[in-house]
Motif scaffolding. Structure first.
Motif, PDB file in Angstrom:
ATOM      1  N   LEU A  11       0.832  -1.208   0.000  1.00  0.00           N
ATOM      2  CA  LEU A  11       0.000   0.000   0.000  1.00  0.00           C
ATOM      3  C   LEU A  11       0.868   1.260   0.000  1.00  0.00           C
ATOM      4  CD1 LEU A  11      -2.990   0.794   0.046  1.00  0.00           C
ATOM      5  CD2 LEU A  11      -2.916   0.688   2.524  1.00  0.00           C
ATOM      6  N   LYS A  12       1.910   1.259   0.821  1.00  0.00           N
ATOM      7  CA  LYS A  12       2.809   2.419   0.883  1.00  0.00           C
ATOM      8  C   LYS A  12       3.502   2.631  -0.463  1.00  0.00           C
ATOM      9  CE  LYS A  12       6.882   4.369   3.065  1.00  0.00           C
ATOM     10  NZ  LYS A  12       7.980   4.193   3.996  1.00  0.00           N
ATOM     11  N   ASN A  13       4.024   1.556  -1.054  1.00  0.00           N
ATOM     12  CA  ASN A  13       4.695   1.665  -2.346  1.00  0.00           C
ATOM     13  C   ASN A  13       3.754   2.189  -3.428  1.00  0.00           C
ATOM     14  OD1 ASN A  13       7.113   0.776  -1.302  1.00  0.00           O
ATOM     15  ND2 ASN A  13       6.862  -1.321  -2.016  1.00  0.00           N
ATOM     16  N   ARG A  14       2.508   1.764  -3.375  1.00  0.00           N
ATOM     17  CA  ARG A  14       1.536   2.233  -4.367  1.00  0.00           C
ATOM     18  C   ARG A  14       1.272   3.727  -4.184  1.00  0.00           C
ATOM     19  NH1 ARG A  14       0.016   1.741  -9.443  1.00  0.00           N
ATOM     20  NH2 ARG A  14      -2.171   2.242  -9.682  1.00  0.00           N
ATOM     21  N   PHE A  15       1.152   4.184  -2.927  1.00  0.00           N
ATOM     22  CA  PHE A  15       0.974   5.614  -2.666  1.00  0.00           C
ATOM     23  C   PHE A  15       2.166   6.402  -3.192  1.00  0.00           C
ATOM     24  CE2 PHE A  15      -2.483   5.190   0.576  1.00  0.00           C
ATOM     25  CZ  PHE A  15      -3.290   6.206   0.090  1.00  0.00           C
ATOM     26  N   ILE A  16       3.375   5.922  -2.914  1.00  0.00           N
ATOM     27  CA  ILE A  16       4.575   6.625  -3.379  1.00  0.00           C
ATOM     28  C   ILE A  16       4.562   6.718  -4.900  1.00  0.00           C
ATOM     29  CG2 ILE A  16       7.097   6.491  -3.566  1.00  0.00           C
ATOM     30  CD1 ILE A  16       7.089   5.308  -0.704  1.00  0.00           C
ATOM     31  N   TYR A  17       4.196   5.632  -5.565  1.00  0.00           N
ATOM     32  CA  TYR A  17       4.109   5.647  -7.017  1.00  0.00           C
ATOM     33  C   TYR A  17       3.078   6.675  -7.482  1.00  0.00           C
ATOM     34  CZ  TYR A  17       2.756   4.397 -11.719  1.00  0.00           C
ATOM     35  OH  TYR A  17       2.423   4.459 -13.051  1.00  0.00           O
ATOM     36  N   LEU A  18       1.895   6.665  -6.888  1.00  0.00           N
ATOM     37  CA  LEU A  18       0.836   7.592  -7.306  1.00  0.00           C
ATOM     38  C   LEU A  18       1.230   9.048  -7.062  1.00  0.00           C
ATOM     39  CD1 LEU A  18      -2.286   5.595  -6.069  1.00  0.00           C
ATOM     40  CD2 LEU A  18      -1.600   5.984  -8.441  1.00  0.00           C
ATOM     41  N   ILE A  19       1.995   9.294  -6.009  1.00  0.00           N
ATOM     42  CA  ILE A  19       2.430  10.668  -5.704  1.00  0.00           C
ATOM     43  C   ILE A  19       3.557  11.094  -6.639  1.00  0.00           C
ATOM     44  CG2 ILE A  19       3.551  12.118  -3.959  1.00  0.00           C
ATOM     45  CD1 ILE A  19       1.938  10.476  -1.833  1.00  0.00           C
ATOM     46  N   THR A  20       4.573  10.248  -6.799  1.00  0.00           N
ATOM     47  CA  THR A  20       5.731  10.631  -7.619  1.00  0.00           C
ATOM     48  C   THR A  20       5.424  10.617  -9.111  1.00  0.00           C
ATOM     49  OG1 THR A  20       6.619   8.381  -7.586  1.00  0.00           O
ATOM     50  CG2 THR A  20       7.434   9.916  -5.903  1.00  0.00           C
ATOM     51  N   SER A  21       4.418   9.860  -9.524  1.00  0.00           N
ATOM     52  CA  SER A  21       4.062   9.822 -10.946  1.00  0.00           C
ATOM     53  C   SER A  21       3.166  10.992 -11.337  1.00  0.00           C
ATOM     54  CB  SER A  21       3.360   8.508 -11.283  1.00  0.00           C
ATOM     55  OG  SER A  21       2.071   8.468 -10.697  1.00  0.00           O
ATOM     56  N   GLY A  22       2.651  11.719 -10.348  1.00  0.00           N
ATOM     57  CA  GLY A  22       1.803  12.871 -10.657  1.00  0.00           C
ATOM     58  C   GLY A  22       0.319  12.579 -10.641  1.00  0.00           C
ATOM     59  N   PHE A  23      -0.072  11.340 -10.311  1.00  0.00           N
ATOM     60  CA  PHE A  23      -1.503  11.057 -10.200  1.00  0.00           C
ATOM     61  C   PHE A  23      -2.099  11.905  -9.077  1.00  0.00           C
ATOM     62  CE2 PHE A  23      -5.200   8.859  -8.507  1.00  0.00           C
ATOM     63  CZ  PHE A  23      -5.933   8.617  -9.663  1.00  0.00           C
ATOM     64  N   TYR A  24      -1.428  11.885  -7.928  1.00  0.00           N
ATOM     65  CA  TYR A  24      -1.791  12.779  -6.835  1.00  0.00           C
ATOM     66  C   TYR A  24      -0.860  13.979  -6.910  1.00  0.00           C
ATOM     67  CZ  TYR A  24      -4.726   9.363  -4.380  1.00  0.00           C
ATOM     68  OH  TYR A  24      -5.716   8.491  -4.032  1.00  0.00           O
ATOM     69  N   LEU A  25      -1.421  15.157  -6.890  1.00  0.00           N
ATOM     70  CA  LEU A  25      -0.645  16.386  -6.958  1.00  0.00           C
ATOM     71  C   LEU A  25      -0.506  16.998  -5.573  1.00  0.00           C
ATOM     72  CD1 LEU A  25      -2.312  17.872 -10.147  1.00  0.00           C
ATOM     73  CD2 LEU A  25      -0.136  16.635  -9.983  1.00  0.00           C
ATOM     74  N   PRO A  26       0.510  17.842  -5.375  1.00  0.00           N
ATOM     75  CA  PRO A  26       0.661  18.506  -4.077  1.00  0.00           C
ATOM     76  C   PRO A  26      -0.642  19.223  -3.694  1.00  0.00           C
ATOM     77  CG  PRO A  26       2.598  18.899  -5.410  1.00  0.00           C
ATOM     78  CD  PRO A  26       1.601  18.204  -6.289  1.00  0.00           C
ATOM     79  N   GLY A  27      -1.068  18.989  -2.456  1.00  0.00           N
ATOM     80  CA  GLY A  27      -2.299  19.595  -1.959  1.00  0.00           C
ATOM     81  C   GLY A  27      -3.527  18.724  -2.101  1.00  0.00           C
ATOM     82  N   ASP A  28      -3.455  17.668  -2.913  1.00  0.00           N
ATOM     83  CA  ASP A  28      -4.603  16.758  -3.055  1.00  0.00           C
ATOM     84  C   ASP A  28      -4.872  16.075  -1.720  1.00  0.00           C
ATOM     85  OD1 ASP A  28      -4.919  17.326  -5.728  1.00  0.00           O
ATOM     86  OD2 ASP A  28      -4.159  15.394  -6.455  1.00  0.00           O
ATOM     87  N   GLN A  29      -6.158  15.972  -1.396  1.00  0.00           N
ATOM     88  CA  GLN A  29      -6.528  15.291  -0.163  1.00  0.00           C
ATOM     89  C   GLN A  29      -6.635  13.797  -0.425  1.00  0.00           C
ATOM     90  OE1 GLN A  29     -10.096  16.702   1.746  1.00  0.00           O
ATOM     91  NE2 GLN A  29      -9.634  15.591   3.624  1.00  0.00           N
ATOM     92  N   LEU A  30      -6.047  13.014   0.469  1.00  0.00           N
ATOM     93  CA  LEU A  30      -6.108  11.563   0.366  1.00  0.00           C
ATOM     94  C   LEU A  30      -7.377  11.058   1.047  1.00  0.00           C
ATOM     95  CD1 LEU A  30      -2.385  10.654   1.158  1.00  0.00           C
ATOM     96  CD2 LEU A  30      -3.481  10.918  -1.066  1.00  0.00           C
ATOM     97  N   PRO A  31      -7.788   9.836   0.730  1.00  0.00           N
ATOM     98  CA  PRO A  31      -8.958   9.286   1.413  1.00  0.00           C
ATOM     99  C   PRO A  31      -8.693   9.173   2.913  1.00  0.00           C
ATOM    100  CG  PRO A  31      -8.047   7.707  -0.181  1.00  0.00           C
ATOM    101  CD  PRO A  31      -7.206   8.925  -0.229  1.00  0.00           C
ATOM    102  N   THR A  32      -9.757   9.170   3.694  1.00  0.00           N
ATOM    103  CA  THR A  32      -9.593   9.009   5.142  1.00  0.00           C
ATOM    104  C   THR A  32      -9.061   7.609   5.423  1.00  0.00           C
ATOM    105  OG1 THR A  32     -11.808   8.126   5.478  1.00  0.00           O
ATOM    106  CG2 THR A  32     -11.554  10.548   5.603  1.00  0.00           C
ATOM    107  N   VAL A  33      -8.428   7.455   6.562  1.00  0.00           N
ATOM    108  CA  VAL A  33      -7.880   6.158   6.942  1.00  0.00           C
ATOM    109  C   VAL A  33      -9.004   5.125   7.001  1.00  0.00           C
ATOM    110  CG1 VAL A  33      -6.726   4.879   8.791  1.00  0.00           C
ATOM    111  CG2 VAL A  33      -5.919   7.160   8.164  1.00  0.00           C
ATOM    112  N   ARG A  34     -10.083   5.487   7.664  1.00  0.00           N
ATOM    113  CA  ARG A  34     -11.214   4.546   7.785  1.00  0.00           C
ATOM    114  C   ARG A  34     -11.832   4.227   6.430  1.00  0.00           C
ATOM    115  NH1 ARG A  34     -12.329   3.828  13.092  1.00  0.00           N
ATOM    116  NH2 ARG A  34     -11.942   5.565  14.508  1.00  0.00           N
TER     117      ARG A  34
END
Length: 186
Positions: A28-51
């Motif tokens: 899960l962490k690696n997938r988040f890092i990929y989505l962030i570094t690839s530009g899918f998630y941009l700076p300031g984008d809100q992530l889903p809640t933990v729950r």
């Protein structure tokens, strides 16, 4: 989860393999890092809640919480009390570029292929065959963009076979030596 005007279920973004030797939280962490570094998630984008994410991908709340804490420690996200988790600007973070993302994806690819029972040599051959097929497809697309006629795998049986990994039996050592000595001097 909404991104680029489309609703993308978290289950589609975060495909987890419970049978993998890589722990679920690390997948899960690696997938988040990929989505962030690839530009899918941009700076300031809100992530889903933990729950919410835990429920969507069907993992324990504590697992997702651990991932978010680790991402925050590594500087990928910023948590704001009562507001949620947001993507941090990682553009100036040392080592964060496409090569880091490619390294993560490649390591996961090798791990998954190994779990399927492939040797490193088999993985190399499979990757090379896929790369050759991708290059051929790119080149066909570039050629067809310049032509009005469309040529595709449906019209040419040879095209349909390109890129597939085919293993041929290796000749016996004696046969290979004999063939080389009888060859055309190459």
């Amino acid at each position: 989860m909404v991104k680029l005007g489309k609703t993308i279920p978290a289950g589609d973004l975060f495909e987890l393999d419970a049978a993998s030797s890589i722990p679920v939280w690390l997948q899960l962490k690696n997938r988040f890092i990929y989505l962030i570094t690839s530009g899918f998630y941009l700076p300031g984008d809100q992530l889903p809640t933990v729950r919410g994410l835990a429920a969507e991908v069907e993992v324990n709340y504590n697992t997702v919480s651990k991932v978010y804490q680790s991402l925050e420690e590594d500087g990928y996200i910023v948590s704001k009390r009562r507001l949620g988790a947001f993507v941090a600007d990682v553009s100036d973070k040392p080592g964060v570029d496409a090569s880091v993302t490619a390294e993560i994806v490649t390591a996961e690819y090798i791990q998954r292929c190994s779990e399927l029972g492939l040797s490193l040599e088999d993985i190399d051959a499979q990757f090379t065959a896929s790369l050759v097929a991708a290059k051929a497809k790119r080149d066909r697309g570039a050629r067809s963009a310049g032509n009005s006629k469309s040529e595709g795998a449906g019209n040419d049986p040879q095209e349909a076979r390109r890129g597939r990994l085919v293993k041929f039996p290796e000749p016996a050592a004696a046969d290979a030596t004999d063939e080389r000595s009888l060859g055309n001097g190459a």
